[in-house]
Structure formats: structure tokens, C-alpha cells
Design an enzyme around this catalytic site. Structure first.
Site, short mmCIF file in Angstrom:
data_model
loop_
_atom_site.label_atom_id
_atom_site.label_comp_id
_atom_site.label_asym_id
_atom_site.label_seq_id
_atom_site.Cartn_x
_atom_site.Cartn_y
_atom_site.Cartn_z
N ASN A 37 -2.00 0.41 6.70
CA ASN A 37 -1.46 -0.82 7.28
C ASN A 37 -0.58 -1.62 6.32
O ASN A 37 -0.45 -2.83 6.44
CB ASN A 37 -2.58 -1.67 7.89
CG ASN A 37 -3.57 -2.15 6.84
OD1 ASN A 37 -3.49 -1.76 5.68
ND2 ASN A 37 -4.50 -3.01 7.24
N HIS A 61 -2.26 -5.40 1.74
CA HIS A 61 -3.57 -6.07 1.63
C HIS A 61 -3.31 -7.49 1.15
O HIS A 61 -2.43 -7.71 0.33
CB HIS A 61 -4.47 -5.36 0.61
CG HIS A 61 -5.65 -6.19 0.21
ND1 HIS A 61 -6.79 -6.25 0.97
CD2 HIS A 61 -5.85 -7.05 -0.83
CE1 HIS A 61 -7.65 -7.09 0.40
NE2 HIS A 61 -7.09 -7.59 -0.70
N TYR A 85 -12.40 -2.20 -3.77
CA TYR A 85 -12.92 -2.37 -2.41
C TYR A 85 -14.44 -2.23 -2.35
O TYR A 85 -14.99 -1.81 -1.33
CB TYR A 85 -12.27 -1.34 -1.48
CG TYR A 85 -10.87 -1.69 -1.01
CD1 TYR A 85 -10.64 -2.82 -0.23
CD2 TYR A 85 -9.78 -0.87 -1.31
CE1 TYR A 85 -9.36 -3.13 0.23
CE2 TYR A 85 -8.50 -1.18 -0.86
CZ TYR A 85 -8.31 -2.31 -0.08
OH TYR A 85 -7.05 -2.62 0.38
N LYS A 91 0.81 -1.22 0.00
CA LYS A 91 0.00 0.00 0.00
C LYS A 91 0.85 1.28 0.00
O LYS A 91 2.05 1.24 0.25
CB LYS A 91 -0.92 -0.02 1.22
CG LYS A 91 -1.96 -1.16 1.19
CD LYS A 91 -2.95 -1.02 2.34
CE LYS A 91 -3.98 -2.14 2.33
NZ LYS A 91 -5.00 -1.95 3.40
N GLU A 100 -9.89 -10.93 -7.09
CA GLU A 100 -8.91 -9.84 -6.92
C GLU A 100 -7.73 -9.98 -7.88
O GLU A 100 -7.22 -8.97 -8.39
CB GLU A 100 -8.43 -9.81 -5.47
CG GLU A 100 -9.54 -9.36 -4.52
CD GLU A 100 -9.11 -9.29 -3.06
OE1 GLU A 100 -9.94 -8.89 -2.23
OE2 GLU A 100 -7.94 -9.62 -2.75
#
Ligand code: CMP
Length: 139
Positions: free
Chosen positions: A113, A116, A50, A10, A127
């Protein structure tokens, strides 16, 4: 079984030049990076990825963040790759992540964070197909 899972490094992590350190953790755990690219998502693309979180209070924050800097999207392959990747990542909230995990070492908050990872075989297939064609998966 040998599985494939979709991983995203990320913006908080790409910004801090952590791509190599995170990839080393995946490879040390026996996960093979069989596809990888660095891309800049638009907020709309982040929202499509998402979509399951559309009604959550953090959706706007999440999609703005994911479009804020480049991300590295990748496909990891290996024995029980989905669960193994989740082990290497650690808990979603870095405050709960086990020592030595990516999120314990690098994540800044529950939103920022660092990584993913797909949560199940069905979502992994969806995905992976969101970012890669089958020709780009070189196992
Ligand atoms: P990820 O595995 O990418 O899937 C959805 C993401 O939403 C999750 O990791 C977190 O980064 C993010 N998220 C979950 N809870 C919150 C929250 N309370 N505030 C902001 N982002 C969140």
C-alpha cells in the site's frame, strides 16, 4: 501543534519510481521533509519495526515485503503532521482510500500500500528514533 511523524515509502512504490510523486503530495499538503534516506531493510529489521503486529496473520507477508526492495524512510514536520500525513496517505486498504490520496492513486493492495505513517504522537517518537538520530532531523 507542530508535530513530527515517521513516513515510509514502501517497496511497491520505490520499485515503480514513485518517490518524487509521493513526496510532492506531502509537500503540497504543507508537510516538510526534515530527514530522508533510502535504505534496504533486512527481514529482521522489518520485524523489529513492526513488532506490534508480530501475532497478526499477515506478519510474515508484511516483513518479507518490506525487505523485498529498498524503502525511503523520512520524517515529516508540520501543523498536525500525524493526522495530515494520514489524510494524504488515505485508508490502509486502497479500495477504501479517498480520491487523490497516495493509496488511491498508487497502492496495489492492503499489503502493498505504498506508504506507512505513524498513527499517534507516542508511536511517532518511537518510530522516528528507530531510523534517525536527533542530529539527522533538520527542521
Ligand atoms: P502500515 O501502516 O505500514 O502498518 C501495518 C501494515 O500491515 C499496514 O500498513 C498494511 O500494509 C499491512 N497490512 C494490514 N492488513 C494486512 C493484510 N490483511 N494483509 C497484508 N498486509 C496487511
Amino acid at each position: 501543534a507542530i508535530e513530527r511523524t515517521l513516513s515510509i515509502i514502501k517497496p511497491d512504490a520505490t520499485k515503480r519510481n514513485l518517490t518524487g510523486k509521493i513526496n510532492a503530495k506531502f509537500e503540497d499538503a504543507g508537510l516538510r521533509i526534515i530527514a530522508q534516506k533510502r535504505i534496504q531493510l533486512t527481514k529482521e529489521q522489518a520485524g523489529a519495526f513492526y513488532a506490534v503486529h508480530k501475532e497478526r496473520p499477515f506478519f510474515d507477508e508484511l516483513t518479507t515485503f518490506m525487505a523485498s526492495e529498498p524503502v525511503v524512510v523520512q520524517v515529516l514536520e508540520g501543523e498536525s503532521a500525524i493526522a495530515k500525513n494520514r489524510e494524504v496517505m488515505g485508508a490502509t486498504n486502497p479500495a477504501d482510500a479517498a480520491p487523490g490520496t497516495v493509496r488511491a492513486e498508487f497502492a496495489e493492495s492492503v499489503g502493498e500500500n505504498s506508504v506507512h505513517g505513524s498513527d499517534a504522537p507516542e508511536t511517532a517518537a518511537v518510530e522516528i528514533a528507530f531510523f534517525f538520530s536527533s542530529l539527522e532531523l533538520v527542521g
